[in-house]
Design a protein around this motif. Sequence first.
Motif, PDB file in Angstrom:
ATOM      1  N   VAL A 222      -0.958   4.754  -5.504  1.00 13.65           N
ATOM      2  CA  VAL A 222      -1.187   3.340  -5.765  1.00 13.65           C
ATOM      3  C   VAL A 222      -0.233   2.910  -6.880  1.00 13.65           C
ATOM      4  O   VAL A 222      -0.170   3.545  -7.930  1.00 13.65           O
TER       5      VAL A 222
ATOM      6  N   GLU B 278       3.387 -10.182   0.768  1.00 20.36           N
ATOM      7  CA  GLU B 278       3.383  -9.007   1.652  1.00 20.36           C
ATOM      8  C   GLU B 278       4.797  -8.557   2.029  1.00 20.36           C
ATOM      9  O   GLU B 278       5.076  -7.366   2.136  1.00 20.36           O
TER      10      GLU B 278
ATOM     11  N   ARG C 117       0.474   3.883  -0.902  1.00 22.36           N
ATOM     12  CA  ARG C 117      -0.581   3.371  -0.044  1.00 22.36           C
ATOM     13  C   ARG C 117      -0.799   1.895  -0.344  1.00 22.36           C
ATOM     14  O   ARG C 117      -1.089   1.084   0.522  1.00 22.36           O
ATOM     15  N   GLN C 118      -0.667   1.578  -1.575  1.00 22.68           N
ATOM     16  CA  GLN C 118      -0.945   0.221  -2.041  1.00 22.68           C
ATOM     17  C   GLN C 118       0.049  -0.134  -3.145  1.00 22.68           C
ATOM     18  O   GLN C 118       0.324   0.698  -4.009  1.00 22.68           O
TER      19      GLN C 118
END
Length: 655
Positions: free
Chosen positions: A567, A581, A602-603
């Motif tokens: 993350v 995004e 992942r993020q």
Amino acid sequence: MSETQTNDAQGLSSQLPEGGFPPPEALAAAANAGPDTYERAAADRVGFWEDAARRLDWDQPWEQALDWSNPPFAKWFVGGKLNVAANCVDRHVDAGHGSQVAYHWIGEPGDTRTITYAQLKDEVCKTANALIELGVQSGDRVAIYLPMIPETIFTMLACARIGAVHMVVFGGFSPDALASRITDADAKVVVTADGGYRRGAPSGLKPNVDEALTKTDGVRSVLVVNRTGQDVEMTEGRDVWWSDLVERQSTEHTAEAFDAEHPLYIMYTSGTTAKPKGILHTSGGYLTQVSYTHWATFDLKPDTDVYWTAADVGWVTGHSYIVYGPLSNRATSVMYEGTPETPHRGRWWEIVQEYGVTILYTAPTTIRTFMKWGDDVPAGFDLSSLRLLGSVGEPINPEAWLWYHKNIGGGRCPIVDTWWQTETGGHMITPLPGVTKLVPGSAQHPFPGISAKVVDDEGNELADDSTGLLVLTEPWPSMLRTIWGDDDRYVDTYWSRFGKNVYFAGDGAKKDADGNIWLLGRVDDVMNVSGHRISTTEVESALVSHPTVAEAAVVGATDPTTGQGIVAFVILRGDAVDRGEELVKELRLHVRKEIGPIASPRQIMVVQELPKTRSGKIMRRLLRDVAENRELGDVTTLTDSSVMELISSKLPSSG
Ligand code: WT7
């Protein structure tokens, strides 16, 4: 997955000369330390440190250079006696350098003070006499809770002069943190100020001391420096103004020689538990190594250099490289009270220009902040006096290294990336500016006389080009001697994992095929994703090599499938547009490209600020709490605890 930041460096390879940046010829020809320095140290390690110790004045020579008969409790220069303060001040005055400037001090509001070595001697003697009047004796602990003002240095040296043990607490710490340190060290006297200047406003220090002293017993005197003129409460019989007590003291004080192993100071640092560790440093070995490393790593020329460690004296960097190292070498230093953006973002560069600073030592986090502010800011000043740059505190990503090299160092200044710790007291792994071909992002080689290795979990030394744990395999002069009042914790924390002869540093490291050591961050920050070891630093480095990213913090969050998932929290550069995004996708792709698909976060969250301790370290632990949807842990050491609320509010409800 064993590639590290070298990937990043390869990504930037067009900017790198083959094999690294060679030392400038003129610097190499006149450098304090040359290739022979490594040879001498390799031939006789302890003898090499004895030579370094002979750079100091000893009142009584040592009988034994190193006693390691009871590891991990080392004694250096056994039987030797010296006075640390006299080595930093008196001997330069005695040698005829009294009129040389020791500090060009610059207050944040723009007031300045110039302090020569002769004046420093007078001030230290007066302060020593004042402490004696307060009943301070050799071995007593004195807490120092002061801003970046000359009195902080006077007090540290006054303690050293009379054999008292100073315990400096960074002015940004809370009353609770101050109280627990005072209790643990059992300090009898606190030296503080009515306040200091930070970000354009006077901050209160004395009220914090008053509050702290409701939570701890045993302090009998509080000495208060007059700095801001703010109204403060003075407790009758306990509190005394510096202007009343110190100013009327004599400038005469005869320094007494103390044992080489006499305690010099305690510096608290956080460990894996909530209770901070009081790292204890002693006199002869500590001064030997900080003095020698300051001279060799920074190639310090006392007659011509203007040296600036832009750090707070409240941390070990300040102790070793604002106070003891530079003074022992008769350096002329700059000391700046305030923050880099006050009153404007060019403040540091204005100082470099005005004082002709030749050597600048700072932290990567600050360099990345300057990157965020843009190239134009330093470009507006004349930085041509600079000849050498240093970095400390965390791995410096190659992107920041190259920015620093180009925009501050004008492409001509070597950068020494110095790895060390509160516990090591002085530099341990660093290039030498007159010898080493510089590889951006790597701290490169153990300092002469230091033995560092990269080992696996069992303690076996690893072949080049593999990743493992950093250990130090021989005692060194400025090593911590214990954790104050807790020998067991000292042994357990540092000398148990691989036995009593091997110091476990807590850092992951990689040695590349050329023998360069790359520090990969604390081992607790190393992620394990699908059985692959990935350093948080490695992913951060990749992220900040993207043109839109100013700063990044990466944590490994528990993931049901992969063990941990990556993350990332990123701050965008001032001129970058948050494209939502689309940008996140682009960044993910960029990391895949820089390191490999395994490292793809992942993020990724775009945030305004990152949670940092007052020493500028990102608190990944808190980010991990956010990433794992946990209740936040202890936030008391954050500069600004509202940062975490801002970040949490950004987070989608599940990780
Ligand atoms: C930890 C020690 C040394 C004075 C300031 C920090 C990290 C420090 C580097 C460097 C990579 C570094 C390590 C170390 N660190 N310098 N040049 N490259 N990492 O002292 O608060 O005791 O922290 O800082 O992780 O263990 P500290």
